[in-house]
Write an enzyme that holds these catalytic residues in place. Sequence first.
Site, PDB file in Angstrom:
ATOM      1  CG  ASP A 149      35.534  46.170  40.337  1.00  0.00           C
ATOM      2  OD1 ASP A 149      35.957  44.700  40.409  1.00  0.00           O
ATOM      3  OD2 ASP A 149      36.226  47.034  40.590  1.00  0.00           O
ATOM      4  N   GLY A 150      33.655  43.243  39.176  1.00  0.00           N
ATOM      5  CA  GLY A 150      34.174  42.058  38.025  1.00  0.00           C
ATOM      6  C   GLY A 150      35.310  41.990  37.658  1.00  0.00           C
ATOM      7  NE  ARG A 207      39.267  30.525  36.962  1.00  0.00           N
ATOM      8  CZ  ARG A 207      39.096  30.498  38.193  1.00  0.00           C
ATOM      9  NH1 ARG A 207      39.854  30.455  39.125  1.00  0.00           N
ATOM     10  NH2 ARG A 207      37.774  30.559  38.825  1.00  0.00           N
ATOM     11  CG  ASP A 297      32.235  29.947  47.159  1.00  0.00           C
ATOM     12  OD1 ASP A 297      31.899  29.691  48.583  1.00  0.00           O
ATOM     13  OD2 ASP A 297      32.736  30.723  46.742  1.00  0.00           O
ATOM     14  CG  ASN A 298      36.436  29.223  46.709  1.00  0.00           C
ATOM     15  OD1 ASN A 298      36.076  29.580  45.835  1.00  0.00           O
ATOM     16  ND2 ASN A 298      36.907  30.128  47.642  1.00  0.00           N
ATOM     17  CG  ASP A 307      37.763  30.183  42.783  1.00  0.00           C
ATOM     18  OD1 ASP A 307      38.139  30.129  41.371  1.00  0.00           O
ATOM     19  OD2 ASP A 307      36.665  30.501  43.137  1.00  0.00           O
TER      20      ASP A 307
END
Length: 614
Positions: A149-150, A207, A297-298, A307
């Site tokens: 859901d973002g 952020r 990806d982190n 993240d």
Amino acid sequence: MRYGRLRDMSMKTLETLTFDNAALRDLPVDTSSQNVPRQVKNACFSRVDPTPLSSPKTVVYSSSAMRLLNLPQSELDRKEFPSYLCGSKLIPGAEYAAHCYCGHQFGYFSGQLGDGATMYVGEVVNNELERWEIQFKGAGKTPFSRTADGRKVLRSSLREFLCSEAMFHLGVPTTRAVSCVVSTDTVVRDVLYDGHPINEKCTVILRIAPTFIRFGSFEIFKSIDRLTGRHGPSVGKTDILKQLLRYTKTRFYPDVAGDVEEEDTVVAMYREIMERTARLAAHWQTVGFCHGVLNTDNMSILGLTIDYGPYGFMETFDPGFICNGSDKGGRYSYEAQPAICKWNVKKLGEMFALEVSQEKLDQVLQSWEQVFEIEYNKLMRRKLGLLTEGSDDAELISKLFATMRETHSDFTTTFLLLQSFDLLEDFKSDEAVNQMLTNCLSIEEVTKTLKPTYSKADCAALLQIINQFSLASGNEAGFNPLARYGIEVDSVLRDHQIHQDLESFGKMTADDRDKQCREKWRDWLQLYKDRVQVECDKTNDPNYRQTRIDLQRKSNPVVVPRNHILQRAIDRAELGDYSLARRLLEVFEQPFEKPAEQWLAERDVGDKGACTVT
Ligand code: AMP
Ligand code: MG
């Protein structure tokens, strides 16, 4: 004539921030703006609007991070502030977009991931001409949200907000957090993944970082993966890879000499990224921080901690500490972090190799261990108050961690205790040893703490498989016959050790345990004392002891974001009381502040090593 209130002209309002959204100019933006789950090909960004939230309220904000954007505290009094900071009201000059990236998750290439819950808001250039990319986390769906859901909820947002600010003040490279805003709108979450979903309040953090480009940003060019059959959405697009390399070099590595068209420039930039990442890993190890999800990806291209998810600060020292409940195999355990970071840098190199020589990139990676060790030993020497380099320091440090493990000592408290006595004087009277004993777990506490993943019988069977296959493979380094089952060899070895420990503790009395811990600490303190004595004899500093203590004080935090402390703040915030979250931020902003003696006197003994914050 009436005069308006004098305003500091160097300060901005949310409406007058100076935006210069270079990323959207320098990098390709998706031609479609359809906000539905899809593959975003041949683009680094896709424009998207944040989804508004109802009745947003500010939970907590960081004045020092706001200052980086030249935002004064008075902005907070304006009723529009929370609406701007959750995307309900659009910030003039901002251009909202989601970044496309891929990633290797738990060792396997996942294909396109992208900003599913985060969103580029723009780049603010402050009065010092520093450029800060600002980002929302939790502002709604993007083309990368897949079936999710973002949104983010209070507990995950507060954990990221508080820890990223704490890390900054601990001196660990990190992204920063400006604000955390909560809404009355809710989303459903199954907190314990046990089929009992609950409604949780939607939260958005703002952020900031110079950039949020990750290793995974370069993996959008990856060709079909042998194991998963997936490929990046921009496979074969070397023109875009060149653009991304140029953007990264020009904007973030201007000190790397040469033009990005030249092979050696790209290799030199790779070296810089490798070094920053190795130094970051060294920082984590020396504060006992475990990231928990070190997927490609982190991993920030700038060597920043990025993240924050199921991270954890270690309490009782355990090299195999795993903070992520879904990391059953221990791939991202504390002790695995440096090697995993190196593996991630290697994966980045495979993408750079689409443009430059793989051999040259591999050569860069050969210096990883050296860069890591130099930084690690430097940071550890500071923690121990050692002013000069000694040839046996690496051994002294590794023996310290072995002692902490064997005596089950709290990570953060160990270093505070080591600065609480006069080593050269108190060692003789056993005062130093007595101090260290206050930080060791008793047999009952150890038995409660030691939780093996595998039963004794399963562990024995797994060990047998590992031994048999390792022998068959000619003891090839790094060979893991259990990889396909998601089981790491180290986690089996760790459980084996736990079963052995549990067995030996079962036979021990409280006196035996006291004697054991006393001997271990006396042995190590003897080494430490001898090392300090040699340094003391050599130095010309008449205030040698004070110089050492001052160094220890600024190198060893009194407080770190321990999970149970954060949880208390989250529990209260969920009831609408944000006072503890705000108080915690103040404490984390000055992690070295309190004299250790005062802290030790106030120590809540029932909560081993915990700093009581009320
Ligand atoms: P993470 O493990 O948080 O680094 O995220 C891995 C991927 O899942 C990224 O593509 C995220 O954007 C995506 N993701 C995480 N949480 C959500 C969410 N609530 N809604 C949509 N996508 C998400
Ligand atoms: Mg992520």
